[in-house]
Design an enzyme around this catalytic site. Structure first.
Site, PDB file in Angstrom:
ATOM      1  N   HIS A  57      -2.821  -4.727   5.596  1.00 18.74           N
ATOM      2  CA  HIS A  57      -3.131  -4.006   6.838  1.00 18.74           C
ATOM      3  C   HIS A  57      -3.950  -4.864   7.810  1.00 18.74           C
ATOM      4  O   HIS A  57      -4.018  -4.538   8.998  1.00 18.74           O
ATOM      5  CB  HIS A  57      -3.918  -2.733   6.538  1.00 18.74           C
ATOM      6  CG  HIS A  57      -3.084  -1.521   6.231  1.00 18.74           C
ATOM      7  ND1 HIS A  57      -2.113  -1.053   7.086  1.00 18.74           N
ATOM      8  CD2 HIS A  57      -3.100  -0.655   5.179  1.00 18.74           C
ATOM      9  CE1 HIS A  57      -1.572   0.050   6.569  1.00 18.74           C
ATOM     10  NE2 HIS A  57      -2.150   0.317   5.413  1.00 18.74           N
TER      11      HIS A  57
ATOM     12  N   GLU B  93      -7.975   0.727   4.808  1.00 12.61           N
ATOM     13  CA  GLU B  93      -8.023  -0.656   5.290  1.00 12.61           C
ATOM     14  C   GLU B  93      -9.099  -0.923   6.329  1.00 12.61           C
ATOM     15  O   GLU B  93      -8.843  -1.622   7.317  1.00 12.61           O
ATOM     16  CB  GLU B  93      -6.645  -1.019   5.842  1.00 12.61           C
ATOM     17  CG  GLU B  93      -6.214  -0.257   7.120  1.00 12.61           C
ATOM     18  CD  GLU B  93      -5.500   1.061   6.888  1.00 12.61           C
ATOM     19  OE1 GLU B  93      -5.711   1.686   5.832  1.00 12.61           O
ATOM     20  OE2 GLU B  93      -4.718   1.474   7.770  1.00 12.61           O
TER      21      GLU B  93
ATOM     22  N   ASP C  73      -2.477  14.085   9.868  1.00 16.86           N
ATOM     23  CA  ASP C  73      -2.519  13.899   8.427  1.00 16.86           C
ATOM     24  C   ASP C  73      -1.213  14.386   7.769  1.00 16.86           C
ATOM     25  O   ASP C  73      -0.828  13.914   6.708  1.00 16.86           O
ATOM     26  CB  ASP C  73      -3.716  14.679   7.872  1.00 16.86           C
ATOM     27  CG  ASP C  73      -4.101  14.229   6.473  1.00 16.86           C
ATOM     28  OD1 ASP C  73      -4.167  13.000   6.262  1.00 16.86           O
ATOM     29  OD2 ASP C  73      -4.306  15.089   5.607  1.00 16.86           O
TER      30      ASP C  73
ATOM     31  N   GLU D  35       2.374   1.676   8.122  1.00 19.12           N
ATOM     32  CA  GLU D  35       2.524   1.768   6.662  1.00 19.12           C
ATOM     33  C   GLU D  35       3.805   1.131   6.114  1.00 19.12           C
ATOM     34  O   GLU D  35       3.785   0.502   5.065  1.00 19.12           O
ATOM     35  CB  GLU D  35       2.408   3.226   6.205  1.00 19.12           C
ATOM     36  CG  GLU D  35       1.045   3.852   6.506  1.00 19.12           C
ATOM     37  CD  GLU D  35      -0.146   3.147   5.841  1.00 19.12           C
ATOM     38  OE1 GLU D  35       0.058   2.371   4.889  1.00 19.12           O
ATOM     39  OE2 GLU D  35      -1.288   3.380   6.292  1.00 19.12           O
TER      40      GLU D  35
ATOM     41  N   TYR E  65       5.913   5.190   4.557  1.00 16.64           N
ATOM     42  CA  TYR E  65       5.705   4.105   3.600  1.00 16.64           C
ATOM     43  C   TYR E  65       7.032   3.561   3.069  1.00 16.64           C
ATOM     44  O   TYR E  65       7.341   2.379   3.214  1.00 16.64           O
ATOM     45  CB  TYR E  65       4.873   4.612   2.415  1.00 16.64           C
ATOM     46  CG  TYR E  65       3.434   4.903   2.744  1.00 16.64           C
ATOM     47  CD1 TYR E  65       2.430   4.016   2.393  1.00 16.64           C
ATOM     48  CD2 TYR E  65       3.062   6.072   3.403  1.00 16.64           C
ATOM     49  CE1 TYR E  65       1.095   4.271   2.684  1.00 16.64           C
ATOM     50  CE2 TYR E  65       1.731   6.336   3.698  1.00 16.64           C
ATOM     51  CZ  TYR E  65       0.751   5.429   3.333  1.00 16.64           C
ATOM     52  OH  TYR E  65      -0.560   5.679   3.633  1.00 16.64           O
TER      53      TYR E  65
ATOM     54  N   HIS F 255      -2.111  -4.181  -0.643  1.00 14.16           N
ATOM     55  CA  HIS F 255      -1.714  -3.265   0.434  1.00 14.16           C
ATOM     56  C   HIS F 255      -2.783  -3.207   1.535  1.00 14.16           C
ATOM     57  O   HIS F 255      -2.483  -3.411   2.715  1.00 14.16           O
ATOM     58  CB  HIS F 255      -1.459  -1.869  -0.147  1.00 14.16           C
ATOM     59  CG  HIS F 255      -1.086  -0.838   0.864  1.00 14.16           C
ATOM     60  ND1 HIS F 255       0.219  -0.494   1.138  1.00 14.16           N
ATOM     61  CD2 HIS F 255      -1.850  -0.092   1.704  1.00 14.16           C
ATOM     62  CE1 HIS F 255       0.246   0.429   2.093  1.00 14.16           C
ATOM     63  NE2 HIS F 255      -1.013   0.697   2.456  1.00 14.16           N
ATOM     64  N   GLU F 256      -4.014  -2.936   1.141  1.00 19.80           N
ATOM     65  CA  GLU F 256      -5.070  -2.792   2.155  1.00 19.80           C
ATOM     66  C   GLU F 256      -5.320  -4.125   2.862  1.00 19.80           C
ATOM     67  O   GLU F 256      -5.579  -4.163   4.066  1.00 19.80           O
ATOM     68  CB  GLU F 256      -6.356  -2.240   1.535  1.00 19.80           C
ATOM     69  CG  GLU F 256      -6.202  -0.911   0.782  1.00 19.80           C
ATOM     70  CD  GLU F 256      -5.429   0.177   1.522  1.00 19.80           C
ATOM     71  OE1 GLU F 256      -5.391   0.139   2.763  1.00 19.80           O
ATOM     72  OE2 GLU F 256      -4.839   1.043   0.845  1.00 19.80           O
TER      73      GLU F 256
HETATM   74  N1  BES Z   1      -4.219   3.847   5.699  1.00 26.09           N
HETATM   75  C1  BES Z   1      -3.857   4.397   4.456  1.00 26.09           C
HETATM   76  C2  BES Z   1      -4.630   5.624   4.103  1.00 26.09           C
HETATM   77  C3  BES Z   1      -4.535   6.760   5.114  1.00 26.09           C
HETATM   78  C4  BES Z   1      -3.359   7.039   5.783  1.00 26.09           C
HETATM   79  C5  BES Z   1      -5.626   7.536   5.355  1.00 26.09           C
HETATM   80  C6  BES Z   1      -3.300   8.078   6.702  1.00 26.09           C
HETATM   81  C7  BES Z   1      -5.583   8.577   6.273  1.00 26.09           C
HETATM   82  C8  BES Z   1      -4.416   8.846   6.956  1.00 26.09           C
HETATM   83  C9  BES Z   1      -3.989   3.369   3.324  1.00 26.09           C
HETATM   84  O1  BES Z   1      -3.670   2.069   3.694  1.00 26.09           O
HETATM   85  C10 BES Z   1      -2.984   3.724   2.265  1.00 26.09           C
HETATM   86  O2  BES Z   1      -1.827   3.677   2.550  1.00 26.09           O
HETATM   87  N2  BES Z   1      -3.445   4.055   1.070  1.00 26.09           N
HETATM   88  C11 BES Z   1      -2.599   4.397  -0.054  1.00 26.09           C
HETATM   89  C12 BES Z   1      -2.475   3.249  -1.004  1.00 26.09           C
HETATM   90  C13 BES Z   1      -1.272   2.417  -0.915  1.00 26.09           C
HETATM   91  C14 BES Z   1      -1.204   1.418  -2.055  1.00 26.09           C
HETATM   92  C15 BES Z   1       0.032   3.094  -0.694  1.00 26.09           C
HETATM   93  C16 BES Z   1      -3.270   5.504  -0.818  1.00 26.09           C
HETATM   94  O3  BES Z   1      -4.405   5.843  -0.485  1.00 26.09           O
HETATM   95  O4  BES Z   1      -2.689   6.026  -1.751  1.00 26.09           O
HETATM   96 ZN    ZN Z   2      -1.597   1.814   4.011  1.00 28.07          ZN
END
Ligand code: BES
Ligand code: ZN
Length: 593
Positions: free
Chosen positions: A282, A254, A360, A301, A368, A278-279
Site C-alpha cells: 500500500h 497501511e 465500509d 485494494e 480485493y 500487503h500493507e
Molecule cells: N486498508 C485495508 C483495511 C481497511 C479497508 C480498513 C477498508 C477500513 C476500510 C487493509 O490494507 C487491508 O486490506 N487489510 C486486510 C488484510 C489483507 C492481507 C487483505 C485485513 O485487514 O484483513
Molecule cells: Zn489493503
C-alpha cells in the site's frame, strides 16, 4: 466530487495540519487544537468534516469566528468556517466524545501485558473526522506535524516520524512530510517497545509480544527491497509495524511509515506474514496513488493484492504465491455466491456505488480479489515485463495524487492496451457483475495433494495415517475449507486427535476449524470458540464464526450469550457489522427480558 465528504462542496482546501493533542486515558478523551494552513481558492467558506466532536472554538488568522455546524447525517456534521482571500490559517479547538468510532480505548485487561491502558485510532474509511475536524476525503492530501501529550509511562506513535524510546515527560512530536489523505492519519498510545528489524524497518509492540513479533517479521526488510525492485523507490523513509492488542478490527492497516497489525498474524512460524507484504505494498498502491473516492476502492485494494502477491512470489516462490491466489479466489467465489443470492449483484462491480451508504460496506472481496483477477488478466495478456513497466510508470506518474477509475482506465488504454493492441472487455470487468469468464484460474499441485488426502480420509483412512507431513498453513487452510459438509463427532475427534486443531496457535487454522465445529455442533471445541470470540476482535474471523452460529437455534442462543459479554471488547466497526448480523438492538438483553 466525493459523496462521503462535506469538504468537497467548497473549493477551499487544507494544506498542512498542526495538531496539538492531549490524550486523557482515564476520561477516554482527546483534547486539543487542529490548526491548518489553508488555500482559500476564492471561496468565502472552508468546510471541514466532523463527527461526534465537541467544538469549543474556531479561529481564522487568529481571530475567533462563530462555530457553524451543519445537521448530522451518516457523514457527520459539516463545520463551515467563513474565510476570505487573505485567510491562511484556521484553528479548531475541540474534544472527542464517546461517539468517536475511530478510537478504541482499551482497559489494561484488554492488552497483552495487562498493566496499562491502550488507545489506537482507525481512520479508514470516514472515521478520522471522529477524532479531529478535517477535510476527510481521500482526494485531499495534507502534510502534518503533531505534538501529543500522554501519561509518561506510555509511548505515542503515529503515521509519521516516530520515537523509538519513551520520552521523560510523555510529550512526543511527529512530522509527516509527504502529503497524505486524512484516512491515513493514525495514532497509537500504549506501553510499547521498539525492536529494529534492519536498516529501515522495525516493530513496536507490548513487552510480552515484541520479541515474538520481531522474529515473525524478520523478512520485512527483504520485502521492502523486493517491492522497490518491482515498482520503484520507497518514498516514505522508514517502514515500521506496530502490533496492536487483539481487538484491532482488521488484519492490518497501511498507515504510512507505520503499519498497524493484528497480533493474530503471529503464528510462531512466519506463515501469515503476507499481510505485512500487503500493507507494505500500500505504500505504493493506496498511499502514493490513492483512490479518489471510496467508489474507486478497488484501485487501492486490487492493486495491493496483486503487488502483495508479487512480493510473496519474489521472496517465497511461485508455489507459495499460487496457494495464496487460490485461497483468495475461494474467498471471492464465496462472496460472489452470497452477494448474488442476497440480491446484491450491483455490489459485485469493481466500480462501486456507495452513495448514501457507509463506505465500509464496500470492503468486500470484490475490490480485493476481483480487482486482483483483473490485473492478473492484464498481466497475462501483455506479458509480465510489459505489465511491470506499466505499473512502475503508473506509480511514478501519479505519485502523491488521487486516482479515479475513469482516469486509470484512460491511462491503461493509452499506455498499455493501445500500444500492444490488446482487447479486454473493460465494461464487463469494471461495471458488470460477477467474475468474467476470462479470469485467469490459479492452480497449485500443492493443493491437489491436499484434495487427494481428503478423498483418502473420506474413503476410511484414519486421519493419523494421511500423508500430511510437511504441509504448510495454506495447505491446512485448504484442507479445513474442503472437508465434507456433514461430519460426525467421531470424524471430528479423529481429525483433532491427529492434528490438534483446537489447540492450534495459528489463528487462520483455528478459525477455519472452529467454523467446521460449529457447523457440526462439536461441543468439544466450544470452550476454545468462546475464548477466541472473547479475545479476538478481527472482523474477518468474527463474521464467519457468528454467521455459522446463527444458522441454528442452539447456535443462535450461544452467539447471543457470547456476544453480550464480548461486544465491549470489539471495535466500533466490528460492532456495527455484528449488531446488524445478530439483529442486536432487537435482541439486547434489556429489550428481551
Ligand atoms: N486498508 C485495508 C483495511 C481497511 C479497508 C480498513 C477498508 C477500513 C476500510 C487493509 O490494507 C487491508 O486490506 N487489510 C486486510 C488484510 C489483507 C492481507 C487483505 C485485513 O485487514 O484483513
Ligand atoms: Zn489493503
Amino acid at each position: 466530487m466525493d459523496v462521503h465528504s462535506h469538504a468537497s462542496a467548497s473549493p477551499a482546501r487544507i494544506e498542512h495540519l498542526d495538531l496539538d493533542l492531549q490524550v486523557d486515558m482515564t476520561e477516554r478523551r482527546l483534547l486539543g487544537t487542529a490548526s491548518y494552513r489553508i488555500r482559500p481558492h476564492g471561496a468565502d467558506t472552508i468546510i471541514l468534516d466532523t463527527d461526534a466532536l465537541e467544538i469549543a472554538k474556531v479561529t481564522v488568522n487568529g481571530k475567533e469566528v462563530p462555530v457553524l455546524l451543519g445537521a448530522p447525517s451518516i457523514l457527520g456534521r459539516a463545520l463551515h468556517i467563513p474565510i476570505d482571500s487573505n485567510s491562511n490559517t484556521i484553528a479548531v479547538t475541540y474534544r472527542t466524545t464517546e461517539g468517536a468510532r475511530a478510537l478504541q480505548w482499551l482497559s489494561p485487561q484488554q492488552t497483552a501485558d495487562r498493566t496499562h491502558p491502550f488507545l489506537f485510532t482507525q481512520g479508514q474509511a470516514i472515521l478520522t473526522r471522529t477524532w479531529m475536524p478535517v477535510q476527510d476525503s481521500p482526494g485531499i492530501r495534507i502534510t502534518y506535524d503533531a505534538t501529543v501529550r500522554v501519561p509518561k509511562e506510555l509511548m505515542a506513535v503515529m503515521s509519521a516520524s516516530n520515537p523509538q524510546v519513551r520520552s521523560a515527560d510523555g510529550v512526543y512530536t511527529f512530522q509527516m512530510e509527504q502529503p497524505i489523505p486524512a484516512y491515513l492519519i493514525a495514532l497509537a498510545v500504549g506501553d510499547i517497545e521498539f525492536r529494529p528489524l534492519g536498516e529501515r524497518c522495525g516493530v513496536y509492540a507490548e513487552r510480552s509480544v515484541v520479541d515474538k513479533a520481531a522474529w515473525e517479521f524478520a523478512d520485512t526488510e527483504r520485502m521492502l527491497q523486493a517491492a522497490e525492485a518491482l515498482y520503484g523507490p520507497y518514498r516514505w523513509g522508514r517502514y515500521d509495524v506496530i502490533v496492536l492488542p487483539p481487538s484491532f478490527p482488521f488484519g492490518g492497516m497501511e498507515n504510512p511509515r507505520l503499519t498497524f497489525a493484528t497480533p493474530t498474524i503471529i503464528a510462531g512460524d512466519r506463515s501469515l506474514t503476507a499481510l505485512i507484504a500487503h500493507e507494505l505494498a500500500h505504500s505504493w498502491s493506496g498511499n502514493l496513488v490513492t483512490n479518489a473516492t471510496w467508489n474507486d476502492f478497488w484501485l487501492n485494494e486490487g492493486f495491493t493484492v496483486y503487488f502483495e502477491n508479487r512480493i510473496s512470489e519474489a521472496l517465497y516462490g511461485p508455489d507459495h504465491a499460487g496457494m495464496l491466489q487460490i485461497l483468495g479466489r475461494q474467498d471471492l467465489q464465496g462472496s460472489l455466491e452470497h452477494m448474488h443470492a442476497t440480491g446484491h449483484a450491483e455490489d459485485t462491480h469493481l466500480r462501486l456505488h456507495l452513495d448514501g451508504r457507509d463506505p465500509d460496506d464496500g470492503m468486500t472481496d470484490i475490490a480485493y480479489e476481483k480487482g486482483f483477477a483483473f490485473l492478473k488478466l492484464l498481466e497475462s495478456k501483455v506479458g509480465r515485463e510489459r505489465f511491470d513497466a506499466f505499473l512502475r510508470g503508473y506509480f511514478d506518474r501519479f505519485a502523491f495524487q488521487s486516482m479515479t477509475t475513469d482516469k486509470f482506465l484512460a491511462y491503461l488504454d493509452e499506455e498499455l492496451l493501445k500500444p500492444t493492441n490488446t482487447k479486454v472487455d473493460i465494461a464487463a470487468w469494471v461495471d458488470g457483475p460477477g467474475l468474467p469468464a476470462d479470469a485467469p484460474v490459479p492452480v497449485s499441485d500443492k493443493f491437489d495433494q491436499v484434495d487427494r488426502e481428503i478423498a483418502r480420509w473420506q474413503g476410511g483412512t484414519p486421519a493419523a495415517k494421511l500423508a500430511t507431513q510437511g504441509w504448510n498453513t495454506f495447505q491446512w487452510m485448504h484442507f479445513l475449507r474442503h472437508l465434507p459438509k456433514d461430519l460426525t463427532t467421531a470424524q471430528l475427534n479423529d481429525l483433532d486427535a491427529a492434528f490438534k486443531f483446537t489447540s492450534s496457535g495459528n489463528a487462520e487454522v483455528l478459525a477455519a476449524w472452529l467454523e467446521q465445529c460449529i457447523r457440526n455442533d462439536h461441543d468439544a471445541a466450544y470452550s476454545a470458540l468462546d475464548r477466541f470470540l472473547s479475545t479476538v476482535g478481527r472482523r474477518k474471523f468474527l463474521v464467519p464464526l457468528y454467521k455459522e452460529l446463527i444458522a441454528t437455534e442452539k447456535g443462535r442462543v450461544m452467539a447471543r450469550t457470547i456476544y453480550a459479554s464480548a461486544r465491549s471488547n470489539y471495535h466500533a466497526v466490528a460492532v456495527r457489522t455484528l449488531d446488524e448480523m445478530l439483529d442486536w438492538s432487537a435482541t439486547k438483553p434489556e429489550a428481551t427480558f
